[in-house]
Design a protein around this motif. Structure first.
Motif, PDB file in Angstrom:
ATOM      1  N   ASN A  72     -11.310  -5.909   0.394  1.00  0.00           N
ATOM      2  CA  ASN A  72     -10.451  -5.369  -0.672  1.00  0.00           C
ATOM      3  C   ASN A  72      -8.989  -5.741  -0.461  1.00  0.00           C
ATOM      4  N   GLN A  73      -8.718  -6.766   0.323  1.00  0.00           N
ATOM      5  CA  GLN A  73      -7.354  -7.205   0.589  1.00  0.00           C
ATOM      6  C   GLN A  73      -7.267  -8.715   0.453  1.00  0.00           C
ATOM      7  N   SER A  74      -6.042  -9.224   0.276  1.00  0.00           N
ATOM      8  CA  SER A  74      -5.819 -10.667   0.315  1.00  0.00           C
ATOM      9  C   SER A  74      -4.803 -11.022   1.395  1.00  0.00           C
ATOM     10  N   VAL A  94       2.451  -5.556  -6.379  1.00  0.00           N
ATOM     11  CA  VAL A  94       2.118  -5.298  -4.978  1.00  0.00           C
ATOM     12  C   VAL A  94       2.151  -3.791  -4.792  1.00  0.00           C
ATOM     13  N   ASP A  95       1.005  -3.226  -4.406  1.00  0.00           N
ATOM     14  CA  ASP A  95       0.879  -1.766  -4.315  1.00  0.00           C
ATOM     15  C   ASP A  95       1.346  -1.094  -5.602  1.00  0.00           C
ATOM     16  N   ALA A 148      -6.015 -12.543  -6.417  1.00  0.00           N
ATOM     17  CA  ALA A 148      -4.876 -11.937  -5.713  1.00  0.00           C
ATOM     18  C   ALA A 148      -4.347 -12.961  -4.718  1.00  0.00           C
ATOM     19  N   ARG A 202      -1.172  -4.509  -1.052  1.00  0.00           N
ATOM     20  CA  ARG A 202      -2.220  -5.137  -1.860  1.00  0.00           C
ATOM     21  C   ARG A 202      -1.614  -5.863  -3.061  1.00  0.00           C
ATOM     22  N   LEU A 256      -1.712  -7.985  -6.468  1.00  0.00           N
ATOM     23  CA  LEU A 256      -2.659  -8.053  -7.577  1.00  0.00           C
ATOM     24  C   LEU A 256      -2.101  -8.912  -8.708  1.00  0.00           C
ATOM     25  N   PHE A 303     -10.181 -11.998  -2.352  1.00  0.00           N
ATOM     26  CA  PHE A 303     -10.177 -10.752  -1.600  1.00  0.00           C
ATOM     27  C   PHE A 303     -11.094 -10.794  -0.379  1.00  0.00           C
TER      28      PHE A 303
END
Length: 258
Positions: free
Chosen positions: A47-49, A99-100, A77, A67, A69, A44
């Motif tokens: 908070n994102q990949s 994803v989301d 992620a 996002r 996961l 991450f």
């Protein structure tokens, strides 16, 4: 340059491209029009990949990234592959299963603004590993490579049942301009026809002691391979890179590279 940089044509560092030191391991890159760069990470950042950079390396705040996961291991992620469609949509592959918060097993598609394309929902049966390579074919069908997996999807994400690849344990792939597919698998490099069957006009290249992990086609049609091997067809390649002929079968399919 922390984990990502850009080189000029002469391989000097492009000092006009400067990325904030925010990103850990960069595992995938795709260059959009106007020089914007979509990047994926195996961990991450913010908070994102997945994120998008402007042409100068700054963060594109207008890219509203979905996002991915992997709930089994919340700190993972991984986005390990990216590909762009002609319509600007972004395909991403990795080890994620959400994803989301929507189920997406190892592959998903984003709109050009970064949001999830909810209409694209492939039902892959993969239970291990990640989708590590994606190629969009000229007819918009999608080749995917993953753990022990080589498959093709139609443009809507449904599995193409007519594609039956005659390889096992694939590690890398590339698409020739004639639609044939170069694949590294089981310490060989082979060529497949569009239906996945072996092309008998291509002499398989034997690799030792390990596989090829990257393949690219050069402008002359030669096949560049790189990986863990140290010889190809018995010819030493200690630097682990070689080039093969990309045409029909030849007495010696290896092009000697200095």
């Amino acid at each position: 340059r922390a984990n990502i940089g850009r080189l000029n044509a002469d391989c000097t560092v492009d000092t006009s491209f400067s990325v904030p030191s925010l990103f850990p391991f960069i595992s995938a890159i795709a260059v959009q029009s106007a020089g914007k760069v979509v990047i994926g990470s195996s961990s991450f950042f913010n908070n994102q990949s997945i994120a998008r950079l402007n042409a100068n390396g700054s963060i594109d705040s207008r890219f509203d990234a979905a996002r991915p996961l992997f709930p089994q291991q919340p700190n993972i992620a991984s986005v390990s592959s990216l590909a762009l469609q002609p319509d600007g949509k972004i395909l991403l592959g990795g080890v994620f299963t959400l994803v989301d918060d929507r189920p997406r097993n190892r592959i998903a598609r984003l709109h050009s603004n970064g949001r999830l394309d909810v209409e694209f929902d492939p039902k892959l049966s993969m239970t291990e590993g990640a989708v590590t390579a994606i190629i969009v074919e000229p007819d918009r069908r999608i080749l995917i490579l993953g753990y022990r997996t080589l498959a093709r999807l139609d443009s809507d994400g449904t599995l193409d049942g007519s594609f039956k690849p005659a390889v096992s344990d694939p590690t890398a792939m590339a698409l020739q301009s004639d639609g044939k597919i170069i694949v590294a698998a089981s310490r060989k490099v082979v060529r497949l026809a569009s239906d996945g069957q072996l092309d008998p006009t291509f002499a398989p290249a034997a690799l030792a002691p390990n596989d090829a992990w990257a393949i690219a086609i050069d402008p002359q049609g030669g096949i560049l391979i790189a990986g863990g091997f140290t010889n190809v067809n018995g010819i030493p390649r200690e630097r682990r890179i070689a080039r093969l002929y990309g045409g029909s079968i030849a007495p010696n399919p290896l092009m000697i590279v200095a």
